[in-house]
Design a protein around this motif. Sequence first.
Motif, PDB file in Angstrom:
ATOM      1  N   GLU A 272       0.322  -4.467 -12.822  1.00 41.33           N
ATOM      2  CA  GLU A 272      -0.686  -3.280 -13.075  1.00 41.33           C
ATOM      3  C   GLU A 272      -1.747  -3.320 -11.997  1.00 41.33           C
ATOM      4  OE1 GLU A 272      -2.440  -4.233 -17.014  1.00 41.33           O
ATOM      5  OE2 GLU A 272      -0.626  -3.962 -17.792  1.00 41.33           O
ATOM      6  N   THR A 273      -1.943  -4.085 -11.085  1.00 42.55           N
ATOM      7  CA  THR A 273      -2.812  -4.259  -9.899  1.00 42.55           C
ATOM      8  C   THR A 273      -2.265  -3.495  -8.608  1.00 42.55           C
ATOM      9  OG1 THR A 273      -1.994  -6.266  -9.091  1.00 42.55           O
ATOM     10  CG2 THR A 273      -3.800  -6.281 -10.854  1.00 42.55           C
ATOM     11  N   LEU A 274      -0.852  -3.037  -8.816  1.00 47.43           N
ATOM     12  CA  LEU A 274      -0.288  -2.217  -7.490  1.00 47.43           C
ATOM     13  C   LEU A 274      -0.837  -0.979  -7.211  1.00 47.43           C
ATOM     14  CD1 LEU A 274       3.494  -3.283  -8.297  1.00 47.43           C
ATOM     15  CD2 LEU A 274       1.909  -4.522  -6.843  1.00 47.43           C
ATOM     16  N   ALA A 275      -0.809  -0.926  -6.004  1.00 47.57           N
ATOM     17  CA  ALA A 275      -1.199   0.525  -5.452  1.00 47.57           C
ATOM     18  C   ALA A 275      -0.477   0.815  -4.232  1.00 47.57           C
ATOM     19  CB  ALA A 275      -2.799   0.568  -4.986  1.00 47.57           C
ATOM     20  N   PRO A 276      -0.410   2.063  -3.745  1.00 47.80           N
ATOM     21  CA  PRO A 276       0.443   2.365  -2.679  1.00 47.80           C
ATOM     22  C   PRO A 276       0.167   1.791  -1.661  1.00 47.80           C
ATOM     23  CG  PRO A 276      -0.232   4.551  -3.797  1.00 47.80           C
ATOM     24  CD  PRO A 276      -0.904   3.386  -4.481  1.00 47.80           C
ATOM     25  N   CYS A 277       0.870   1.224  -0.573  1.00 48.83           N
ATOM     26  CA  CYS A 277       0.760   0.610   0.767  1.00 48.83           C
ATOM     27  C   CYS A 277       0.287   1.763   1.582  1.00 48.83           C
ATOM     28  CB  CYS A 277       1.892   0.158   1.439  1.00 48.83           C
ATOM     29  SG  CYS A 277       1.993  -0.193   2.959  1.00 48.83           S
ATOM     30  N   SER A 278      -0.978   1.479   2.388  1.00 50.80           N
ATOM     31  CA  SER A 278      -1.356   2.535   3.467  1.00 50.80           C
ATOM     32  C   SER A 278      -0.693   2.680   4.394  1.00 50.80           C
ATOM     33  CB  SER A 278      -2.773   2.085   3.882  1.00 50.80           C
ATOM     34  OG  SER A 278      -2.760   0.720   4.499  1.00 50.80           O
ATOM     35  N   GLY A 279       0.430   1.790   4.853  1.00 55.18           N
ATOM     36  CA  GLY A 279       1.484   2.148   5.929  1.00 55.18           C
ATOM     37  C   GLY A 279       2.686   2.949   5.412  1.00 55.18           C
ATOM     38  N   CYS A 280       3.451   2.427   4.337  1.00 54.73           N
ATOM     39  CA  CYS A 280       4.809   2.967   4.162  1.00 54.73           C
ATOM     40  C   CYS A 280       4.608   3.642   2.759  1.00 54.73           C
ATOM     41  CB  CYS A 280       5.943   1.875   3.912  1.00 54.73           C
ATOM     42  SG  CYS A 280       5.510   0.612   2.685  1.00 54.73           S
ATOM     43  N   GLY A 281       3.704   3.159   1.925  1.00 54.62           N
ATOM     44  CA  GLY A 281       3.487   3.978   0.566  1.00 54.62           C
ATOM     45  C   GLY A 281       4.388   3.283  -0.622  1.00 54.62           C
ATOM     46  N   GLY A 282       5.005   2.262   0.089  1.00 54.35           N
ATOM     47  CA  GLY A 282       5.501   1.391  -1.242  1.00 54.35           C
ATOM     48  C   GLY A 282       4.249   0.547  -1.910  1.00 54.35           C
ATOM     49  N   THR A 284       2.130  -2.052  -3.516  1.00 53.19           N
ATOM     50  CA  THR A 284       1.603  -3.557  -2.987  1.00 53.19           C
ATOM     51  C   THR A 284       0.206  -3.510  -3.860  1.00 53.19           C
ATOM     52  OG1 THR A 284       0.753  -4.526  -1.106  1.00 53.19           O
ATOM     53  CG2 THR A 284      -0.019  -2.061  -1.307  1.00 53.19           C
ATOM     54  N   SER A 285       0.017  -5.046  -3.991  1.00 50.90           N
ATOM     55  CA  SER A 285      -1.290  -5.526  -4.665  1.00 50.90           C
ATOM     56  C   SER A 285      -2.240  -5.918  -3.640  1.00 50.90           C
ATOM     57  CB  SER A 285      -0.877  -6.854  -5.460  1.00 50.90           C
ATOM     58  OG  SER A 285      -0.296  -7.629  -4.696  1.00 50.90           O
ATOM     59  N   THR A 286      -2.070  -5.647  -2.198  1.00 47.98           N
ATOM     60  CA  THR A 286      -3.107  -6.168  -1.573  1.00 47.98           C
ATOM     61  C   THR A 286      -4.191  -4.959  -1.332  1.00 47.98           C
ATOM     62  OG1 THR A 286      -2.071  -5.209   0.265  1.00 47.98           O
ATOM     63  CG2 THR A 286      -1.427  -7.490  -0.140  1.00 47.98           C
ATOM     64  N   GLY A 287      -4.085  -3.865  -1.544  1.00 46.49           N
ATOM     65  CA  GLY A 287      -5.139  -2.836  -1.658  1.00 46.49           C
ATOM     66  C   GLY A 287      -5.056  -2.317  -0.042  1.00 46.49           C
ATOM     67  N   GLY A 288      -4.254  -2.676   0.892  1.00 44.88           N
ATOM     68  CA  GLY A 288      -4.147  -2.169   2.097  1.00 44.88           C
ATOM     69  C   GLY A 288      -2.722  -2.010   2.607  1.00 44.88           C
ATOM     70  N   LEU A 289      -2.385  -2.669   3.603  1.00 46.01           N
ATOM     71  CA  LEU A 289      -0.908  -2.868   3.900  1.00 46.01           C
ATOM     72  C   LEU A 289      -0.097  -3.656   3.000  1.00 46.01           C
ATOM     73  CD1 LEU A 289      -1.088  -3.181   7.711  1.00 46.01           C
ATOM     74  CD2 LEU A 289      -0.588  -0.735   6.575  1.00 46.01           C
ATOM     75  N   CYS A 290       1.065  -3.591   2.749  1.00 43.30           N
ATOM     76  CA  CYS A 290       1.917  -4.185   2.109  1.00 43.30           C
ATOM     77  C   CYS A 290       2.495  -5.312   2.967  1.00 43.30           C
ATOM     78  CB  CYS A 290       3.281  -3.211   1.383  1.00 43.30           C
ATOM     79  SG  CYS A 290       4.596  -3.032   2.702  1.00 43.30           S
ATOM     80  N   ALA A 291       3.149  -6.729   2.119  1.00 35.88           N
ATOM     81  CA  ALA A 291       3.444  -7.654   3.000  1.00 35.88           C
ATOM     82  C   ALA A 291       4.496  -7.116   4.040  1.00 35.88           C
ATOM     83  CB  ALA A 291       4.138  -8.550   2.056  1.00 35.88           C
ATOM     84  N   PHE A 292       5.395  -6.041   3.887  1.00 37.31           N
ATOM     85  CA  PHE A 292       6.249  -5.859   4.989  1.00 37.31           C
ATOM     86  C   PHE A 292       5.723  -5.150   5.968  1.00 37.31           C
ATOM     87  CE2 PHE A 292       9.247  -2.830   6.719  1.00 37.31           C
ATOM     88  CZ  PHE A 292      10.223  -3.317   7.410  1.00 37.31           C
ATOM     89  N   CYS A 293       4.630  -4.178   5.838  1.00 39.13           N
ATOM     90  CA  CYS A 293       3.990  -3.471   6.798  1.00 39.13           C
ATOM     91  C   CYS A 293       3.364  -4.639   7.741  1.00 39.13           C
ATOM     92  CB  CYS A 293       3.236  -2.233   6.371  1.00 39.13           C
ATOM     93  SG  CYS A 293       4.349  -1.028   5.823  1.00 39.13           S
ATOM     94  N   SER A 294       2.375  -5.655   7.000  1.00 36.32           N
ATOM     95  CA  SER A 294       1.624  -6.488   7.541  1.00 36.32           C
ATOM     96  C   SER A 294       2.529  -7.310   8.519  1.00 36.32           C
ATOM     97  CB  SER A 294       1.051  -7.355   6.568  1.00 36.32           C
ATOM     98  OG  SER A 294       0.262  -6.725   5.849  1.00 36.32           O
ATOM     99  N   LEU A 295       3.663  -7.638   8.099  1.00 38.89           N
ATOM    100  CA  LEU A 295       4.708  -8.544   8.966  1.00 38.89           C
ATOM    101  C   LEU A 295       4.965  -7.819  10.141  1.00 38.89           C
ATOM    102  CD1 LEU A 295       6.474 -11.074   9.149  1.00 38.89           C
ATOM    103  CD2 LEU A 295       8.330  -9.490   7.902  1.00 38.89           C
ATOM    104  N   ARG A 296       5.478  -6.537  10.093  1.00 40.22           N
ATOM    105  CA  ARG A 296       5.672  -5.723  11.436  1.00 40.22           C
ATOM    106  C   ARG A 296       4.462  -5.606  12.271  1.00 40.22           C
ATOM    107  NH1 ARG A 296       8.230  -0.080  10.389  1.00 40.22           N
ATOM    108  NH2 ARG A 296       8.776  -0.295  12.437  1.00 40.22           N
ATOM    109  N   VAL A 297       3.373  -5.524  11.727  1.00 36.71           N
ATOM    110  CA  VAL A 297       2.074  -5.512  12.649  1.00 36.71           C
ATOM    111  C   VAL A 297       2.084  -6.701  13.143  1.00 36.71           C
ATOM    112  CG1 VAL A 297      -0.339  -5.508  12.620  1.00 36.71           C
ATOM    113  CG2 VAL A 297       0.798  -3.878  11.264  1.00 36.71           C
ATOM    114  N   ARG A 298       2.061  -7.860  12.506  1.00 34.61           N
ATOM    115  CA  ARG A 298       2.074  -9.225  13.183  1.00 34.61           C
ATOM    116  C   ARG A 298       3.026  -9.471  14.209  1.00 34.61           C
ATOM    117  NH1 ARG A 298       0.425 -14.188   9.558  1.00 34.61           N
ATOM    118  NH2 ARG A 298       0.225 -15.094  11.618  1.00 34.61           N
ATOM    119  N   VAL A 299       4.172  -8.766  13.977  1.00 34.94           N
ATOM    120  CA  VAL A 299       5.318  -9.287  15.011  1.00 34.94           C
ATOM    121  C   VAL A 299       5.214  -8.520  16.069  1.00 34.94           C
ATOM    122  CG1 VAL A 299       7.938  -9.100  15.188  1.00 34.94           C
ATOM    123  CG2 VAL A 299       7.079  -9.782  12.981  1.00 34.94           C
TER     124      VAL A 299
END
Length: 311
Positions: A272-282, A284-299
């Motif tokens: 219920e706490t999921l919202a669209p990722c600001s990067g890919c639209g998938g 996510t519960s983080t309210g910003g980038l999803c874990a996948f998009c965050s991983l890509r940024v970090r890499v």
Amino acid sequence: MKCRRCKAPAVIEIPRHNAAFCRECFLRHCREQVRRAIDEHRMFVPGDRVLVAVSGGKDSLALWHLLTELGIDADGLYLGLGIGEYSDESGRYARDFAARVGAGLHEVDLPTDYGYDVPGAARATRRSPCGACGLSKRHLFNGFALEHGYDVVATGHNLDDEAAVLLGNVLRWETGYLGRQHPVLPATDGFVKKVKPLVRLGEREMAAYCVLNGIDYQIEECPMADGNRHLGLKTTLNALEEQSPGTKAAFLFGFLARGHGRFADASDAERETLAPCSGCGGPTSTGGLCAFCSLRVRVSNPQPVALRTGR
Ligand code: AMP
Ligand code: FES
Ligand code: ZN
């Protein structure tokens, strides 16, 4: 040792079922177990477009073969993880099998399509490679299926895998994971339906299935440190199974029948706490980038290593 069904010489013994089978009856047993899992959990409905995630290992190739034998057409999806020779080889097994059965195989390659590989992601995040690997797989299987109009993604997780994951989740009382641990995860906003048709078959049975059908598969395990994160749990469960055949199946199926429902609230609340990722639209519960998009940024922007001043 004789086949339980037809009394011909047996080629495999399955202590859990207190049975031995000849080749033909064993292959039939595998089809029956998969058919039972599919029916019991309503994994597919007529007309579904099915995508099988194929790694080149025994489970996913056997799964693809079994679905075809049961008259369920499925396309394959292979994800290149960029783990050197190991990935080159796994891709070859997946392609060779697809060519042999004349099935369609899609390929996604992490280095070519997303600019990173699993070893690089592990270095950049300074975490276990399995974390980045599992995260990438989940995100890309789901995204690929949604983008290409597949209704359901099937993976080759077997009874041993599922029992080991369950034990790990119980040992840490991961209530959210326990609520999501099921052979079928229905489609929800942003998530395609996911199914595990091999839950009624063990690792040994899948290896035997491939050998008896002449299916070549990758035997080598992932070389990344910690590659098989459930190895210790599997060893523990194997010891219990040896003492008391049927323990693994009783543990997993007892949980599905009598335990799983008690944890559904925990995973519903997370959803219920999921919202669209600001990067890919998938989702996510983080309210910003999803874990996948965050991983890509970090890499792509590795964090500088903190220097210890020694004070
Ligand atoms: P694992 O996460 O390695 O235990 O694999 C579980 C299941 O995920 C396999 O049976 C496959 O269905 C799928 N899978 C794992 N690795 C890949 C890959 N590189 N490409 C496509 N599917 C995969
Ligand atoms: Fe994922 Fe080895 S296959 S880290
Ligand atoms: Zn994202």
